[in-house]
Design a protein around this motif. Structure first.
Motif, PDB file in Angstrom:
ATOM      1  N   CYS A 129       0.805  -1.217   0.000  1.00  0.00           N
ATOM      2  CA  CYS A 129       0.000   0.000   0.000  1.00  0.00           C
ATOM      3  C   CYS A 129       0.844   1.277   0.000  1.00  0.00           C
ATOM      4  O   CYS A 129       0.517   2.248  -0.693  1.00  0.00           O
ATOM      5  CB  CYS A 129      -0.963  -0.006   1.185  1.00  0.00           C
ATOM      6  SG  CYS A 129      -0.176   0.039   2.806  1.00  0.00           S
ATOM      7  N   THR A 130       1.935   1.304   0.743  1.00  0.00           N
ATOM      8  CA  THR A 130       2.759   2.518   0.826  1.00  0.00           C
ATOM      9  C   THR A 130       3.405   2.844  -0.509  1.00  0.00           C
ATOM     10  O   THR A 130       3.374   3.992  -0.974  1.00  0.00           O
ATOM     11  CB  THR A 130       3.835   2.361   1.910  1.00  0.00           C
ATOM     12  OG1 THR A 130       3.214   2.072   3.164  1.00  0.00           O
ATOM     13  CG2 THR A 130       4.660   3.640   2.047  1.00  0.00           C
ATOM     14  N   SER A 135      -1.052   4.745   1.786  1.00  0.00           N
ATOM     15  CA  SER A 135      -0.538   4.454   3.129  1.00  0.00           C
ATOM     16  C   SER A 135      -1.646   4.385   4.167  1.00  0.00           C
ATOM     17  O   SER A 135      -1.444   3.860   5.273  1.00  0.00           O
ATOM     18  CB  SER A 135       0.487   5.517   3.544  1.00  0.00           C
ATOM     19  OG  SER A 135      -0.087   6.816   3.449  1.00  0.00           O
ATOM     20  N   ILE A 138      -2.298   0.892   5.751  1.00  0.00           N
ATOM     21  CA  ILE A 138      -1.188   0.199   6.411  1.00  0.00           C
ATOM     22  C   ILE A 138      -1.671  -0.724   7.526  1.00  0.00           C
ATOM     23  O   ILE A 138      -1.012  -1.718   7.857  1.00  0.00           O
ATOM     24  CB  ILE A 138      -0.172   1.233   6.977  1.00  0.00           C
ATOM     25  CG1 ILE A 138       1.133   0.550   7.368  1.00  0.00           C
ATOM     26  CG2 ILE A 138      -0.776   2.011   8.130  1.00  0.00           C
ATOM     27  CD1 ILE A 138       1.905  -0.027   6.211  1.00  0.00           C
TER      28      ILE A 138
END
Length: 377
Positions: A129-130, A135, A138
């Motif tokens: 995801c980041t 983010s 997370i």
């Protein structure tokens, strides 16, 4: 007396009756019951302090309830007022990205699995995801995934099977079969007169297992054992194939049981079928295009009795159009279910016996699917 800082609450008769109903309700929420009681007591002149002591609660809760009743009305004060809510931390773009991942195969991302599990999908999302610019995901877990996927009706951990139409003439062949069923239905309803011909539906049911118990079977005992008892272990004695046709006019079953279902056995069945009807009758057979039905051996046999049989083939992967499948389903759910025998010979005898019992009260199966679209004109 009522508090001097707040005006008294004056309730109409209808409001008082409605509040009293809520105050003794066993189905409404506890907060609604408590608020109705607070408003009733305050309207009757009780102080805020005495109301708080009566219900063993805090003064601010009583004050908030009374203030809402004074501002918005007694009935409105029973429910929570709408709130602006906290802005969502997870964006719609992030949820769309999650859905795009869920709709891909794990193998596309280098994993060995064929389908996602919630744990594997959540782990992949947290890992990527980041770098993908999301983010906010997370801490995404299984509950979050379940919420997002359920709203879009996506179940990436499940597989639904379908059957592709691989026969380019599927619709034409299906129409031919349904045309036969329509004609049979009209004959059976006496709308048409049957004349020296019959129609049967034929197929094979291979792999019927002869299974033997290796320990005694225990029958039910009243007030002690409610079910039949069997040892988990058993012995396989081999399999047999049931070749069968159902007369679509009478419901009679014509069976033949052999170890296999090759062209040899099919020809043997045709000879048996030939014995069942007058020699000047035409026998029309609805069947699939199994290799034994169109083999060289079968065709050579048919040449020896010209104009005796007429074959109507179901489309490829369209065996569900064959009405004999209804009979196979019936015997599978009835006398073949849980059957145990001591030999293959016993299995064969019991199958013949079961069909004999069915033939005592034959059932004429009726086809309904898409029949309204078929015309004999």
């Amino acid at each position: 007396m009522a508090s001097k800082k707040r005006k008294p609450i004056r309730l109409s008769t209808d409001e008082m009756n409605e509040l009293k109903g809520y105050s003794v309700s066993r189905t409404e929420s506890s907060s609604k019951v408590q608020r109705s009681r607070i408003i009733i007591d305050y309207s009757l002149g009780m102080t805020i302090a005495s109301i708080a002591r009566k219900y063993n609660t805090n003064r601010p809760l009583v004050e908030r309830t009374i203030d809402k009743a004074l501002e918005f009305g007694a009935i409105t004060a029973l429910s929570d007022l709408p709130r602006t809510g906290r802005p969502p931390e997870i964006t719609d773009d992030a949820k769309s990205w999650v859905l795009s991942i869920a709709c891909e195969k794990p193998t596309s991302f280098g994993y060995a699995a064929e389908t996602w599990t919630y744990s594997a999908l959540a782990k992949h999302i947290r890992t990527k995801c980041t770098s993908e610019g999301y983010s906010c995901l997370i801490n995404a877990g299984k509950s979050f995934l379940n919420n997002v996927l359920s709203k879009s009706n996506i179940k990436p951990h499940k597989i639904s099977y379908y059957l592709e139409k691989r026969d380019p003439e599927f619709d034409i062949k299906m129409a031919s079969v349904l045309h036969v069923y329509k004609e049979v239905a009209l004959i059976n309803d006496n709308s048409m007169c049957a004349h020296k011909h019959t129609t049967v539906s034929y197929d094979e049911k291979p792999g019927i297992q002869a299974i033997k118990n290796i320990a005694p079977q225990l029958q039910p005992v009243p007030h002690k054992y409610s079910t039949i008892g069997r040892d988990y272990e058993y012995k396989r004695l081999g399999t047999v194939s049931l070749l069968a046709a159902i007369d679509l006019h009478t419901g009679k079953i014509i069976p033949l049981i052999r170890n296999r279902h090759r062209s040899k056995e099919f020809i043997e069945f045709l000879k048996e079928l030939d014995k069942q009807y007058p020699k000047d009758w035409k026998i029309r057979i609805v069947l699939d295009n199994h290799s034994s039905h169109i083999s060289k051996e079968t065709r050579n046999f048919l040449k020896t009795i010209p104009d005796r049989f007429e074959f109507v083939f179901t489309p490829k992967h369209g065996s569900w159009l064959n009405m004999i499948e209804m009979f196979f389903s019936k015997i599978t759910r009835s006398f073949l279910r849980h059957i145990r025998v001591d030999s293959k010979e016993e299995l064969i005898k019991r199958i013949y016996k079961g069909i004999e019992e069915i033939n005592k009260e034959p059932v004429i199966f009726r086809w309904k699917y898409k029949m309204e679209e078929i015309s004999l004109n």
